[in-house]
Design a protein around this motif. Sequence first.
Motif, mmCIF file in Angstrom:
data_model
loop_
_atom_site.group_PDB
_atom_site.id
_atom_site.type_symbol
_atom_site.label_atom_id
_atom_site.label_comp_id
_atom_site.label_asym_id
_atom_site.label_seq_id
_atom_site.Cartn_x
_atom_site.Cartn_y
_atom_site.Cartn_z
ATOM 1 N N LEU A 88 -31.807 -5.959 -14.111
ATOM 2 C CA LEU A 88 -33.115 -6.589 -14.291
ATOM 3 C C LEU A 88 -33.017 -8.108 -14.111
ATOM 4 O O LEU A 88 -33.889 -8.733 -13.497
ATOM 5 C CB LEU A 88 -33.654 -6.246 -15.678
ATOM 6 C CG LEU A 88 -35.019 -6.863 -16.028
ATOM 7 C CD1 LEU A 88 -36.086 -6.389 -15.052
ATOM 8 C CD2 LEU A 88 -35.400 -6.502 -17.454
ATOM 9 N N ARG A 89 -31.897 -8.660 -14.695
ATOM 10 C CA ARG A 89 -31.729 -10.112 -14.536
ATOM 11 C C ARG A 89 -31.593 -10.503 -13.061
ATOM 12 O O ARG A 89 -32.199 -11.487 -12.593
ATOM 13 C CB ARG A 89 -30.478 -10.545 -15.311
ATOM 14 C CG ARG A 89 -30.268 -12.062 -15.357
ATOM 15 C CD ARG A 89 -28.966 -12.395 -16.062
ATOM 16 N NE ARG A 89 -27.826 -11.887 -15.327
ATOM 17 C CZ ARG A 89 -27.304 -12.502 -14.248
ATOM 18 N NH1 ARG A 89 -27.840 -13.631 -13.796
ATOM 19 N NH2 ARG A 89 -26.266 -11.987 -13.626
ATOM 20 N N ILE A 90 -30.833 -9.702 -12.316
ATOM 21 C CA ILE A 90 -30.653 -9.995 -10.882
ATOM 22 C C ILE A 90 -31.982 -9.856 -10.143
ATOM 23 O O ILE A 90 -32.338 -10.686 -9.297
ATOM 24 C CB ILE A 90 -29.588 -9.055 -10.298
ATOM 25 C CG1 ILE A 90 -28.225 -9.381 -10.930
ATOM 26 C CG2 ILE A 90 -29.527 -9.170 -8.784
ATOM 27 C CD1 ILE A 90 -27.130 -8.409 -10.546
ATOM 28 N N GLU A 91 -32.764 -8.817 -10.474
ATOM 29 C CA GLU A 91 -34.060 -8.610 -9.839
ATOM 30 C C GLU A 91 -35.000 -9.779 -10.135
ATOM 31 O O GLU A 91 -35.747 -10.237 -9.260
ATOM 32 C CB GLU A 91 -34.672 -7.298 -10.339
ATOM 33 C CG GLU A 91 -34.014 -6.038 -9.802
ATOM 34 C CD GLU A 91 -34.221 -5.884 -8.304
ATOM 35 O OE1 GLU A 91 -35.260 -6.381 -7.794
ATOM 36 O OE2 GLU A 91 -33.352 -5.295 -7.642
ATOM 37 N N GLN A 92 -34.937 -10.238 -11.396
ATOM 38 C CA GLN A 92 -35.783 -11.376 -11.768
ATOM 39 C C GLN A 92 -35.392 -12.628 -10.983
ATOM 40 O O GLN A 92 -36.255 -13.408 -10.548
ATOM 41 C CB GLN A 92 -35.673 -11.637 -13.273
ATOM 42 C CG GLN A 92 -36.359 -10.580 -14.106
ATOM 43 C CD GLN A 92 -36.141 -10.783 -15.592
ATOM 44 O OE1 GLN A 92 -35.233 -11.528 -15.976
ATOM 45 N NE2 GLN A 92 -36.973 -10.131 -16.407
ATOM 46 N N GLN A 93 -34.083 -12.835 -10.801
ATOM 47 C CA GLN A 93 -33.624 -13.984 -10.020
ATOM 48 C C GLN A 93 -34.093 -13.892 -8.565
ATOM 49 O O GLN A 93 -34.558 -14.878 -7.969
ATOM 50 C CB GLN A 93 -32.087 -14.068 -10.079
ATOM 51 C CG GLN A 93 -31.549 -14.495 -11.441
ATOM 52 C CD GLN A 93 -30.043 -14.530 -11.469
ATOM 53 O OE1 GLN A 93 -29.389 -14.033 -10.544
ATOM 54 N NE2 GLN A 93 -29.486 -15.115 -12.527
ATOM 55 N N ILE A 94 -33.963 -12.663 -8.014
ATOM 56 C CA ILE A 94 -34.395 -12.468 -6.613
ATOM 57 C C ILE A 94 -35.898 -12.691 -6.491
ATOM 58 O O ILE A 94 -36.386 -13.348 -5.550
ATOM 59 C CB ILE A 94 -34.005 -11.059 -6.130
ATOM 60 C CG1 ILE A 94 -32.469 -10.939 -6.063
ATOM 61 C CG2 ILE A 94 -34.634 -10.752 -4.777
ATOM 62 C CD1 ILE A 94 -31.989 -9.540 -5.754
ATOM 63 N N SER A 95 -36.641 -12.131 -7.490
ATOM 64 C CA SER A 95 -38.104 -12.275 -7.463
ATOM 65 C C SER A 95 -38.500 -13.748 -7.569
ATOM 66 O O SER A 95 -39.401 -14.212 -6.858
ATOM 67 C CB SER A 95 -38.715 -11.470 -8.600
ATOM 68 O OG SER A 95 -40.100 -11.665 -8.653
ATOM 69 N N GLN A 96 -37.801 -14.506 -8.426
ATOM 70 C CA GLN A 96 -38.083 -15.924 -8.592
ATOM 71 C C GLN A 96 -37.809 -16.683 -7.294
ATOM 72 O O GLN A 96 -38.576 -17.566 -6.881
ATOM 73 C CB GLN A 96 -37.235 -16.489 -9.746
ATOM 74 C CG GLN A 96 -37.478 -17.956 -10.010
ATOM 75 C CD GLN A 96 -38.875 -18.226 -10.563
ATOM 76 O OE1 GLN A 96 -39.505 -17.321 -11.116
ATOM 77 N NE2 GLN A 96 -39.364 -19.440 -10.375
#
Length: 231
Positions: free
Chosen positions: A202-210
Amino acid sequence: MFAGGTQKDLFDYWYEQVQLKNLKRIGAQEHVTTQELRHECTNYDQLRQLPLVQKLDDLDRCRVITIIKYQCTAKVLQRRTGLLREFASLCEQNALQQHQERSRLGALLQKLKEVLRGKQVEVDRLTARLQALEAENAALRAEQQQSKAELQVQKELEALQRAFEAEVERRKQLAKNNQSLGGRVAHSNRYRRERDELREALRIEQQISQALRQELQQLRGGEQLGLGLAE
């Protein structure tokens, strides 16, 4: 010896270890309690303090000490019974010898002490017989003590056997509970590991989304700037 032997082996082994002492006390004509005979006339106290006994766990040590107690009691009471029976037999022999001797003397003195001799012989015979009966009674009392001691030891052994079986069952249940607890711990560890993996994803997805949002904003800013220059 304790791990591989049968209960009969234990009884036989400790019977051989029992040593008698203070024979005068064992053969005493007056009443002697079982406890006195065991402590004063056998090596009971030394046997129960032996290192090979003391190093056992509580349940096995209690069982072995009970067997030692039984064998010391049985051996000393058997010896006491034999001594008292020997004394009773000796009294009977003495009574017979006295009767024979008095009969011989009575024949010589019959003319002078006929009446007195007859009465005295009867008194002496009854006295000797009474002594023999008292000795026989003491022997029977010793046998009764042995029977009571055997019954008491049997009850103690049965109680120890029940305690032993309960302890075995408790340990089985404890092992089963530990096994079940181990399964729950493994499941909990797997849940925490999956949870941590999902958090990281989730943290990686959030970083990618950001990063994508920032890139989109930059693209939009460039388009607006281009349109202004064209006009």
